[in-house]
Every structure is written in structure tokens, then in C-alpha cells.
Design an enzyme around this catalytic site. Sequence first.
Site, PDB file in Angstrom:
ATOM      1  N   GLY A 213      38.966  43.692  34.626  1.00  0.00           N
ATOM      2  CA  GLY A 213      38.336  42.762  33.964  1.00  0.00           C
ATOM      3  C   GLY A 213      38.085  41.181  34.723  1.00  0.00           C
ATOM      4  O   GLY A 213      38.023  41.601  35.757  1.00  0.00           O
ATOM      5  N   ASN A 214      38.028  40.197  34.012  1.00  0.00           N
ATOM      6  CA  ASN A 214      37.896  39.076  34.867  1.00  0.00           C
ATOM      7  C   ASN A 214      38.492  37.875  34.061  1.00  0.00           C
ATOM      8  O   ASN A 214      38.952  38.263  32.983  1.00  0.00           O
ATOM      9  CB  ASN A 214      36.231  38.710  34.834  1.00  0.00           C
ATOM     10  CG  ASN A 214      35.649  38.473  33.682  1.00  0.00           C
ATOM     11  OD1 ASN A 214      36.018  37.623  32.940  1.00  0.00           O
ATOM     12  ND2 ASN A 214      34.943  39.434  33.153  1.00  0.00           N
ATOM     13  N   ARG A 215      38.307  36.717  34.685  1.00  0.00           N
ATOM     14  CA  ARG A 215      39.282  35.597  34.277  1.00  0.00           C
ATOM     15  C   ARG A 215      38.744  34.930  33.147  1.00  0.00           C
ATOM     16  O   ARG A 215      39.269  33.804  32.832  1.00  0.00           O
ATOM     17  CB  ARG A 215      39.688  34.909  35.480  1.00  0.00           C
ATOM     18  CG  ARG A 215      40.493  35.567  36.553  1.00  0.00           C
ATOM     19  CD  ARG A 215      40.794  34.676  37.600  1.00  0.00           C
ATOM     20  NE  ARG A 215      41.255  33.427  37.531  1.00  0.00           N
ATOM     21  CZ  ARG A 215      41.332  32.409  38.125  1.00  0.00           C
ATOM     22  NH1 ARG A 215      40.588  32.597  39.425  1.00  0.00           N
ATOM     23  NH2 ARG A 215      41.740  31.136  37.937  1.00  0.00           N
ATOM     24  N   ALA A 280      31.468  36.559  29.890  1.00  0.00           N
ATOM     25  CA  ALA A 280      31.625  36.906  31.330  1.00  0.00           C
ATOM     26  C   ALA A 280      31.561  38.536  31.294  1.00  0.00           C
ATOM     27  O   ALA A 280      32.536  39.119  31.452  1.00  0.00           O
ATOM     28  CB  ALA A 280      32.665  36.425  32.032  1.00  0.00           C
TER      29      ALA A 280
END
Length: 409
Positions: A213-215, A280
Site C-alpha cells: 500500500g502507500n501512505r 495515490a
Amino acid sequence: MLRNKKILLGVTGGIAAYKIPQLIRDFKKSGADVKVVMTEAAAEFVTPLTISTLSQNEVVVGGFPKFSGTVLKAETWHINLALWADVMLIAPATANTIAKLVHGYADNAVTTLALAMRGPIIISPSMDVDMLNHRLTQSNISFLEQLGYKILQPEKGELASGLTGAGRLPDLRKILFAVEELLQSGKKDLTGRKILVTAGPTYEPIDPVRFIGNRSSGKMGFAIATAAAQRGANVILITGKTNLVTPKNVQRINIVTAEEMFNAVTKHAGNSKVIIMAAAVADYTPAKVSKQKIKKSDNTKEHLNIQLKPTIDILKKIGEKKGNKILVGFAVETENEIRNAKIKVQQKNLDFIVLNNPLKEDAGFDVDTNIATIVTKSNKIVKLKKMSKFQLANQILDRIAGSFNSFKK
Ligand code: CTP
């Protein structure tokens, strides 16, 4: 400007309540009708008699409306008041009331009316500097802003405690202007426009329990969706996993992976005049998703290698068939920012891109502010100052609304 406008004023128990009688006079002088609800704590600072004399209306104090000692006959007094008002202003708004609003309390006339209101609500936080700067208060204020409440930033200066800092009720003229502006603008400049917004991260599964995943928190995309809906647009919000509350009047579609986001965007893009990609999206996803949980013992070698394959660049794909749509991207860059953003605008065929660098303090993921630069397709560069994500959302929408107007001309 305020002639015949109906202002519902909620007063809570902060020392700045002593300024409210003057504010009521100013509203009345501008031609507005003012009704006041106040907490019992507020009544310790300023008397209901003063307030009702100046507003020329009866005042509700605490939880139950007792006018001249008698309980009101109508049980729906709160709904009647909420329907009556064009706007509600809560001033001063204490840290306590702000926290209650965040949790949807309805334990006194002010919090109850804030829940019952259909029209816009302006909140003027006013308190001691340390209470204001507390992370809980700051996070509560920005949560309310995200939900679409208008926040009047407190002013800096000398405080009742003797301390100096932010927390003062703004100059009364500023409060008056803010109410005026909100009532006038109730800016509906995007009425009927179909706007597609994406938000949040995508999660790419590795096995049934793990993902890449990402932040991204989703805050920027949600702020855009909130602001666009407030300005009258029909908004579809396609979002990855977040904890954020769905904004009012927004159609939300939840997705998890980049592929799901691609499918959802493709499905709704045709009908959308504007597409704003604040999500994102993962650039790579595991080439193979293991059906079972990958065990340590499955790996004979020292390293576990996960093969990744590229995902579809959603924005680029949409850009290939742009037509007369307005396309807006976001760019996260940590070096050669402007140069890379210019390349992305051209490659993805965008009208403009909103560039930010998550390494800067108060910008990027999971914070409520952003420091962005807008890069347009004609290589115009607009550096914006630090502002809340909600304010940035409105700046982006101003540009979009502006281009609608220039098309008309
Ligand atoms: N984007 C997209 N689909 C992807 C990747 C990104 O639609 N698979 C969109 C993002 O939503 C954003 C813009 O493209 O609006 C730029 O995203 P960013 O991550 O900054 O750039 P990338 O194109 O992914 O390039 P790089 O990661 O190399 O910087």
C-alpha cells in the site's frame, strides 16, 4: 448585505462571549434578524437578558427552551429554529463544544441546533492558546472543516489568561464579513457539473493477509469532493481504504486495488466533465497473488522475492481520450519537482497538475495542510502558500470554475 437574513447565533462559554452583544448589534444594524441559543456556561459570561434585549428575540439557554419561565409548547422547537435560519454562527466556539460537534452530541441548544441545521454553519473557535494548539483541538477543527463547516481562524494577540498567542475571537467586522460572504457566495458556481474525484491509496494484495500500500490518507481527495459538492457539483468520489466520513451530497464508490479503481473510473469517466485524480494509485502490483498465506517455511532462500507487474496508468488512459474534459492530476515528487511535474502534465494530457513534496513539513500525507504548486499545460507555475487541504481544494475548483467561464466567453 445582510438585510432580511436570518442568523442563528450559538454562544458557548468562553470569555469572548462578552463581545457577542456588540456583534448582535452589528448584525441588527446590517438589517439581519438574529436569534440566539446559548449554553449554560455562556450564560455565566453574558446574561440572556442582555442578549434577548439586543436581539429583540427570545433566547434559548441550555437544553430546554424556557421562554419567560414557560416550557415551549412545540416539541420541535429546535427543528423550527434550524429551518428558520439561513446560517448558523457559533461564536465563541469553545474547545468543549468543538469536540462535541465532532462526535455529534446534542446535549444543549447549541449542539442540537448544529445537528439540525440544513444551512451552512460557521464556527469561530476562541480559547486559550494551549487549548487551541492541542493536537486534539486542532484535529477536531480540521475534521469539522473536512465535513464542510466554515472555520474562522482565531486571531493572535493578548489573551484573557495573560498569555499571548492565537485564540482571540476575530475582529467583529471580520466575523460579519465572513457571514456575509458565506451567505452571498454559498458559491454555487459548479451547479450541475459532473465531477469525478479519486482519493486515498490502493492496496495491492500479495496473499490473503498482506498487501502493498502507500501512505495516502485520502484527505486531499475528500476535501475536493466536499468543496465541489458544496459548490453545487454532482460528485462521484472513488476512494481507496480510508477512515474518512463520506462528505454530504457525494456519491461514494469504494475500491481496494488499482485495477478496481481503473474499472470504476472508466465506468464513470464518460459522464464526467471534470476528473480530478487525487488518489495515490500503485504503479506496480504483485504479478501473482498467492491463494494461501505465504509461510516463512515456504521460502528456502534467504530472500523472499515478489515479482511486480505495472498497473494501468489511469490518468494517462483517460488523457488519451480527453475530448473537452478537464483533467487534473496530482504529483508527488521529492526531487526535480517542477521538471517532473511538467513532464507529467504533457504525458498524461492534463489541464494542470497539483504538485507537492511529502518531505516538506506540513505537506503531503496524513496532515491537514498542504504546500502545493500548480503547473499548467501551458507551463504556467503557480506557487501556493501553506493552506488547509480544504482551502487548496477550493483553489483548485476556482481554476476549474474559471475555465468553465472562459469557455462560455
Ligand atoms: N496515476 C494514475 N494511475 C496510476 C498512477 C498514477 O492515474 N497507475 C495518477 C495519480 O492519481 C496522479 C498522477 O497520476 O494524479 C501522478 O501520480 P504520481 O504517482 O505522482 O506519478 P506517476 O505517474 O505514478 O509517476 P512516478 O511514480 O514515476 O512519479
